[in-house]
Design a protein around this motif. Structure first.
Motif, PDB file in Angstrom:
ATOM      1  N   LYS A   1       0.817  -1.222   0.000  1.00 26.43           N
ATOM      2  CA  LYS A   1       0.000   0.000   0.000  1.00 26.43           C
ATOM      3  C   LYS A   1       0.841   1.259   0.000  1.00 26.43           C
ATOM      4  CE  LYS A   1      -3.938  -2.088   2.400  1.00 26.43           C
ATOM      5  NZ  LYS A   1      -4.816  -2.014   3.605  1.00 26.43           N
ATOM      6  N   LYS A   2       2.157   1.103   0.091  1.00 34.14           N
ATOM      7  CA  LYS A   2       3.068   2.257   0.168  1.00 34.14           C
ATOM      8  C   LYS A   2       2.684   3.159   1.335  1.00 34.14           C
ATOM      9  CE  LYS A   2       4.347   2.329  -4.734  1.00 34.14           C
ATOM     10  NZ  LYS A   2       4.498   3.172  -5.947  1.00 34.14           N
ATOM     11  N   MET A   3       2.517   2.534   2.489  1.00 32.72           N
ATOM     12  CA  MET A   3       2.126   3.249   3.689  1.00 32.72           C
ATOM     13  C   MET A   3       3.132   3.008   4.809  1.00 32.72           C
ATOM     14  SD  MET A   3      -0.813   4.845   3.148  1.00 32.72           S
ATOM     15  CE  MET A   3      -1.392   5.144   4.822  1.00 32.72           C
ATOM     16  N   VAL A   4       3.317   4.024   5.632  1.00 33.98           N
ATOM     17  CA  VAL A   4       4.102   3.916   6.863  1.00 33.98           C
ATOM     18  C   VAL A   4       3.225   4.415   8.004  1.00 33.98           C
ATOM     19  CG1 VAL A   4       6.248   4.495   8.044  1.00 33.98           C
ATOM     20  CG2 VAL A   4       6.172   4.471   5.557  1.00 33.98           C
ATOM     21  N   TYR A   5       3.300   3.736   9.116  1.00 32.13           N
ATOM     22  CA  TYR A   5       2.484   4.100  10.269  1.00 32.13           C
ATOM     23  C   TYR A   5       3.370   4.285  11.496  1.00 32.13           C
ATOM     24  CZ  TYR A   5      -0.908   1.827   7.196  1.00 32.13           C
ATOM     25  OH  TYR A   5      -1.673   1.457   6.115  1.00 32.13           O
ATOM     26  N   MET A   6       2.849   5.004  12.462  1.00 27.60           N
ATOM     27  CA  MET A   6       3.515   5.053  13.752  1.00 27.60           C
ATOM     28  C   MET A   6       2.465   5.141  14.858  1.00 27.60           C
ATOM     29  SD  MET A   6       6.870   7.045  15.014  1.00 27.60           S
ATOM     30  CE  MET A   6       6.273   8.741  15.030  1.00 27.60           C
ATOM     31  N   GLN A   7       2.442   4.126  15.674  1.00 27.79           N
ATOM     32  CA  GLN A   7       1.585   4.109  16.847  1.00 27.79           C
ATOM     33  C   GLN A   7       2.341   4.772  17.985  1.00 27.79           C
ATOM     34  OE1 GLN A   7      -1.628   2.948  17.245  1.00 27.79           O
ATOM     35  NE2 GLN A   7      -1.509   3.800  19.303  1.00 27.79           N
ATOM     36  N   MET A   8       1.750   5.792  18.562  1.00 31.85           N
ATOM     37  CA  MET A   8       2.381   6.551  19.630  1.00 31.85           C
ATOM     38  C   MET A   8       1.551   6.410  20.896  1.00 31.85           C
ATOM     39  SD  MET A   8       3.612   9.941  17.554  1.00 31.85           S
ATOM     40  CE  MET A   8       1.971  10.623  17.468  1.00 31.85           C
ATOM     41  N   ASN A   9       2.125   5.804  21.897  1.00 29.19           N
ATOM     42  CA  ASN A   9       1.459   5.602  23.186  1.00 29.19           C
ATOM     43  C   ASN A   9       2.191   6.375  24.284  1.00 29.19           C
ATOM     44  OD1 ASN A   9      -0.309   3.748  21.919  1.00 29.19           O
ATOM     45  ND2 ASN A   9       1.090   2.046  22.349  1.00 29.19           N
ATOM     46  N   SER A  10       1.524   6.535  25.400  1.00 26.11           N
ATOM     47  CA  SER A  10       2.121   7.216  26.562  1.00 26.11           C
ATOM     48  C   SER A  10       2.733   8.544  26.161  1.00 26.11           C
ATOM     49  CB  SER A  10       3.173   6.310  27.224  1.00 26.11           C
ATOM     50  OG  SER A  10       2.623   5.082  27.606  1.00 26.11           O
ATOM     51  N   LEU A  11       1.993   9.307  25.417  1.00 26.11           N
ATOM     52  CA  LEU A  11       2.510  10.573  24.892  1.00 26.11           C
ATOM     53  C   LEU A  11       2.819  11.555  26.012  1.00 26.11           C
ATOM     54  CD1 LEU A  11       0.270  10.786  21.746  1.00 26.11           C
ATOM     55  CD2 LEU A  11       2.762  10.925  21.731  1.00 26.11           C
ATOM     56  N   LYS A  12       3.868  12.341  25.772  1.00 21.97           N
ATOM     57  CA  LYS A  12       4.338  13.327  26.729  1.00 21.97           C
ATOM     58  C   LYS A  12       4.292  14.711  26.082  1.00 21.97           C
ATOM     59  CE  LYS A  12       7.714   9.975  28.524  1.00 21.97           C
ATOM     60  NZ  LYS A  12       9.163   9.731  28.783  1.00 21.97           N
ATOM     61  N   PRO A  13       4.238  15.754  26.881  1.00 26.64           N
ATOM     62  CA  PRO A  13       4.248  17.107  26.309  1.00 26.64           C
ATOM     63  C   PRO A  13       5.456  17.352  25.394  1.00 26.64           C
ATOM     64  CG  PRO A  13       3.582  17.203  28.591  1.00 26.64           C
ATOM     65  CD  PRO A  13       3.993  15.793  28.332  1.00 26.64           C
ATOM     66  N   GLU A  14       6.582  16.739  25.711  1.00 23.93           N
ATOM     67  CA  GLU A  14       7.767  16.942  24.883  1.00 23.93           C
ATOM     68  C   GLU A  14       7.686  16.232  23.532  1.00 23.93           C
ATOM     69  OE1 GLU A  14       7.645  15.896  28.080  1.00 23.93           O
ATOM     70  OE2 GLU A  14       9.185  14.354  28.474  1.00 23.93           O
ATOM     71  N   ASP A  15       6.649  15.450  23.301  1.00 24.56           N
ATOM     72  CA  ASP A  15       6.417  14.855  21.990  1.00 24.56           C
ATOM     73  C   ASP A  15       5.721  15.827  21.037  1.00 24.56           C
ATOM     74  OD1 ASP A  15       5.595  11.808  23.691  1.00 24.56           O
ATOM     75  OD2 ASP A  15       7.481  12.275  22.663  1.00 24.56           O
ATOM     76  N   THR A  16       5.318  16.974  21.553  1.00 23.98           N
ATOM     77  CA  THR A  16       4.648  17.959  20.722  1.00 23.98           C
ATOM     78  C   THR A  16       5.559  18.427  19.602  1.00 23.98           C
ATOM     79  OG1 THR A  16       3.226  18.726  22.519  1.00 23.98           O
ATOM     80  CG2 THR A  16       3.640  20.273  20.706  1.00 23.98           C
ATOM     81  N   ALA A  17       5.098  18.296  18.367  1.00 26.19           N
ATOM     82  CA  ALA A  17       5.900  18.625  17.194  1.00 26.19           C
ATOM     83  C   ALA A  17       5.063  18.403  15.945  1.00 26.19           C
ATOM     84  CB  ALA A  17       7.152  17.761  17.133  1.00 26.19           C
ATOM     85  N   VAL A  18       5.614  18.833  14.820  1.00 28.48           N
ATOM     86  CA  VAL A  18       5.070  18.424  13.524  1.00 28.48           C
ATOM     87  C   VAL A  18       5.825  17.171  13.104  1.00 28.48           C
ATOM     88  CG1 VAL A  18       4.662  19.054  11.127  1.00 28.48           C
ATOM     89  CG2 VAL A  18       4.522  20.797  12.914  1.00 28.48           C
ATOM     90  N   TYR A  19       5.084  16.144  12.738  1.00 30.21           N
ATOM     91  CA  TYR A  19       5.666  14.855  12.372  1.00 30.21           C
ATOM     92  C   TYR A  19       5.620  14.666  10.857  1.00 30.21           C
ATOM     93  CZ  TYR A  19       5.942  13.444  17.239  1.00 30.21           C
ATOM     94  OH  TYR A  19       6.289  13.365  18.572  1.00 30.21           O
TER      95      TYR A  19
END
Length: 115
Positions: A75-93
């Motif tokens: 499918k030409k897809m990439v995924y990222m499951q993000m758990n236990s997110l923290k304020p320092e994860d705030t960003a443009v991905y």
């Protein structure tokens, strides 16, 4: 012309989860190492996770154990499951290939972790 389109970001409380998706078109996707990068305000873009065509993945220490990268070559897809997110994860991905000249960057998807 390679095109990358990221989606799935949003506003989430600390400890929450999000799943990011990246659709690639116009490229021989499967032979490339793919990665998720992020850029926080005032900081340089950093690589947080990468995945080989085989599915073998590596992670930055800051996300290890919390984020999981995956891909679907058909499918030409990439995924990222993000758990236990923290304020320092705030960003443009962003997604892009790793180890070669980057393709044109997509618009990215904003992730904001805040209570």
């Amino acid at each position: 012309q390679v095109q990358l389109v990221e989606s799935g970001g949003g506003l989430v409380q600390p400890g929450g989860s999000l799943r990011l998706s990246c659709a690639a078109s116009g490229t021989s996707f499967s032979i490339n190492v793919m990665g998720w990068y992020r850029q926080a305000p005032g900081k340089q873009r950093e690589l947080v996770a990468s995945i080989l065509s085989s599915g073998s993945a590596t992670y930055a220490d800051s996300v290890k154990g919390r984020f999981t990268i995956s891909r679907d070559n058909a499918k030409k897809m990439v995924y990222m499951q993000m758990n236990s997110l923290k304020p320092e994860d705030t960003a443009v991905y962003y997604c892009n290939r790793v180890g070669s000249l980057p393709w044109p960057w997509g618009q990215g998807t904003q992730v904001t972790v805040s209570s």
